[in-house]
Design an enzyme around this catalytic site. Structure first.
Site, PDB file in Angstrom:
ATOM      1  N   CYS A 416      -2.749  30.668 -12.832  1.00 44.02           N
ATOM      2  CA  CYS A 416      -1.840  31.668 -12.272  1.00 44.02           C
ATOM      3  C   CYS A 416      -1.045  32.257 -13.430  1.00 44.02           C
ATOM      4  CB  CYS A 416      -0.928  31.076 -11.203  1.00 44.02           C
ATOM      5  SG  CYS A 416       0.246  29.845 -11.784  1.00 44.02           S
ATOM      6  N   HIS A 590       8.712  31.311  -8.255  1.00 40.79           N
ATOM      7  CA  HIS A 590       9.066  30.812  -9.586  1.00 40.79           C
ATOM      8  C   HIS A 590       8.942  31.965 -10.565  1.00 40.79           C
ATOM      9  CE1 HIS A 590       4.730  30.119  -8.892  1.00 40.79           C
ATOM     10  NE2 HIS A 590       4.585  30.533 -10.134  1.00 40.79           N
TER      11      HIS A 590
END
Length: 672
Positions: A416, A590
């Site tokens: 990611c 995040h």
């Protein structure tokens, strides 16, 4: 050589520009298809010629098509450019175009001699697709002019009046300037379509439409021309043939049926499943790789498409509203009451003609295909994704089902943007699946895309990040997923690992036993403090916006001393790149990989919103904010993944009556 490259880039740039334009138009229309369906149902039931004539309820038909639908489209277009503020200004501006068109029509009709046919209303779909985004863009630029320059306490006053004044000016401009242009444009396009119908040339549009579909260039035609003209025609006549020019599932069915019977290799193996998805599910893009595998098949779909259009012309058949997605079920649901025979025959005959032409093409090259040492289907799938300009879960499923790895798969990497959140949880879920399947010697790790090692056998990413991952790991098999939590592609990956194991011979012994199904990084949890404490757990009875939820997560992490105030901006940047929605009502926001300097310690925040959060179109109940130093938070994320992968555990977490109980149910995350 330089000239050829420049021409190629220019053509590619033009194709991408058309795709983006078409996608933007589609983005305005598609979310409002339910409103078009509702209008179609009301029309079919309650107008004088409907199934259940009702004069009172039939009064809904005109206002919906003339005002509601264009304004909904305008608001969606404005929202795409500048969220709610853009939607409001875009709708005000569009109302000016609608009123301007009505005034022009009224003035024209007032000057007609007695007994002459009056000019009908022009439904401002095109006007909405122009003024909605334009209004949003204007207010967005105006807001930038005085951003940070307004005295405290006057922000709301300035915001309200600036949007109102901008809407007023744009509505006047639309009334006097744009409305005449749109009316003239609709008249020209309508005249062109009527000429094609009167001269029996409408089937020739398949020469443009069918190839445009395969190369993802059809949205500009479909939503920019066919839908506005079709809606206008349907409002006048109760149906329109234009809705069937692009949506007919017959050509795709014919191609896939030909591959099912006469295909070879992976294309033949996957065609039956693709046929079901295309014909019943309405996902037409799934047959595009089969056509690109043999470009001569464009002749088959053009012949089939033209046959379908010709059949509908012969039977004067049409749909009441757009059929979206292009499923046979959606087509039949929108078929006008007098058009079932024509529409059904158009699908059957277009499929039959496509099948016949495609079968000849496949049989003529069958011997060569059987002798080929390489199966070109995976390459065709990749080319289709490249044409689309972004990953597709349906096409990725074909890739996962057909890709034959050149080497044994022993090294799987979840990637990611930051490598700290969603990928860690996805790795945990897949690791458990691989272990449950009894597969040994396979390492499942997670990393940021920028840190991909270059030696992975298989890389899993969210769809928006796959192209970046391919650039870092060109030799690997790539699988795209919508979410990392319960992606159906995981089962395909397990099957692919088994297949590679069988082809290469036996389980791997290359990976150490300590890595089999495990993480190759240090996941020890810090012992000096807990990463999740009671002060970091909250329950709210109501709902929140996505930005409010992000702000609260960042505030909790900041209060815990885990992040600086810069972390919130990094979390927003992450969502702008790719959503952190995981599935099972969970989002784990995040920061980006560039935000490492804003993280001072590892910590989590857990917030439950019982009223839900709209997270990029998905419903989220639990928002778990993440701050991670190094790898010490990965084990915690693995445990959270195990919890949220189990729907019964999610139900227990939703039923927790207090923060203390919720923390107790989550207590495993603090145990190393």
């Amino acid at each position: 050589m330089t000239t050829v490259s420049a021409e190629t880039n220019e053509k590619g740039g033009a194709r991408v520009a058309v795709q983006k334009f078409g996608s933007f138009l589609s983005g305005m229309i598609m979310p409002n298809i339910p409103a078009l369906i509702a209008w179609g149902i009301i029309t079919a039931l309650f107008i004088e010629a409907g199934f259940l004539p009702n004069e009172a309820l039939a009064s809904l038909v005109g206002p919906m098509i003339h005002y509601l639908l264009p304004l909904l489209i305008a608001m969606q277009g404005g929202r795409m450019v500048y969220e709610t503020r853009g939607a409001v200004v875009g709708a005000i501006a569009t109302m000016g175009v609608i009123a301007g068109s009505d005034w022009i029509v009224a003035q024209f009709n007032a000057g007609l001699p007695e007994g002459a046919d009056a000019l009908g209303e022009v439904h401002m779909f095109i006007g909405a697709m122009i003024m909605g985004p334009l209004g949003a863009y204007v207010i967005k630029q105006l807001d930038k002019l005085w951003e940070g320059k307004i005295k405290s306490g006057f922000e709301m006053l300035v915001n309200m009046f600036s949007a109102g004044i901008a809407g007023f000016v744009l509505a006047i401009a639309g009334f006097y300037w744009l409305a005449p242009v749109i009316n003239a444009l609709m008249d020209v396009m309508g005249t062109a379509v009527r000429w094609l119908i009167d001269t029996n040339l409408l089937p020739l549009t398949s020469i443009i439409i069918e190839p445009a579909k395969v190369f993802f260039l059809n949205n500009a035609i479909n939503h920019g021309v066919l839908t506005p003209l079709g809606v206008t025609e349907a409002a006048e006549n109760g149906k329109s043939i234009l809705f069937l020019l692009e949506a007919n599932p017959g050509p795709g069915f014919g191609v896939l049926l030909a591959f099912t019977i006469f295909g070879v290799g992976a294309a033949k193996a996957t065609a039956p499943g693709a046929l079901l998805i295309q014909f019943i599910g309405g996902i037409h893009e799934i047959y595009f790789p089969y056509v690109l595998m043999k470009p001569a098949l464009l002749l088959a779909v053009i012949a089939g498409g033209a046959t379908g259009v010709g059949t509908n012309m012969v039977f004067d058949a049409g749909l009441r509203a757009p059929a979206s997605p292009g499923s046979i079920l959606a087509v039949l649901a929108q078929t006008a009451s007098d058009s079932y025979l024509g529409v059904i025959l158009s699908v059957v005959l277009s499929a039959a003609v496509t099948f016949a032409v495609a079968s000849v093409i496949l049989l003529s090259s069958r011997r060569r295909d059987l002798a080929a040492t390489e199966d070109s289907f995976s390459e065709a799938v990749a080319k289709t994704e490249a044409n689309k300009g972004k990953s597709s879960s349906h096409l990725s499923n074909l890739s996962a089902a057909t890709a034959v790895p050149a080497q044994k798969i022993t090294n799987i990497v979840f990637a990611c943007d930051a490598g700290m959140g969603s990928s860690a949880m996805g790795a945990s879920v897949l690791r458990k699946k691989i272990t449950s399947a009894g597969i040994e010697g396979v390492s499942v790790t997670n990393k940021a895309i920028a840190a991909l090692p270059g030696n992975a056998d298989l890389v899993i990413t969210q769809q928006q990040l796959t192209d970046r991952a391919k650039a870092k790991e060109p030799q690997a098999v790539h699988v795209s997923v919508d979410s990392f939590m319960n992606a159906p592609e995981y089962d395909d990956v397990v099957a692919l690992v088994r297949e590679s194991e069988a082809q290469q011979g036996g389980p791997s012994s290359g990976a150490g036993s300590d890595q089999a199904g495990g993480v190759a990084t240090d996941t020890r949890v810090r012992s000096d403090s807990q990463i999740l404490t009671l002060s970091q757990v909250r329950i709210h009875a109501g709902s929140a916006s996505q930005d409010q939820a992000l702000t609260e997560a960042a505030e909790i992490l900041g209060s815990a001393g885990a992040v600086t105030e810069d972390y919130l901006a990094a979390m927003r940047d992450r969502e702008a790149t790719v959503s952190t929605y995981m599935g099972n009502e969970l989002a784990i926001p995040h920061g980006t990989n560039d935000a490492k300097s804003a993280v001072k310690a590892s910590a989590l925040s857990v917030t439950r919103y019982d009223g839900g959060v709209d997270w990029s179109g998905e419903k989220v109940t639990f928002v778990i904010g993440i701050a991670g130093v190094g790898d010490e938070h990965l084990e915690i994320l693995a445990k959270i993944a195990e919890l949220f992968a189990d729907e019964s555990e999610v139900a227990r977490l939703k039923q927790a009556s207090s923060e203390e109980e919720l923390l107790r149910l989550l207590s495993a995350v603090n145990k190393g």
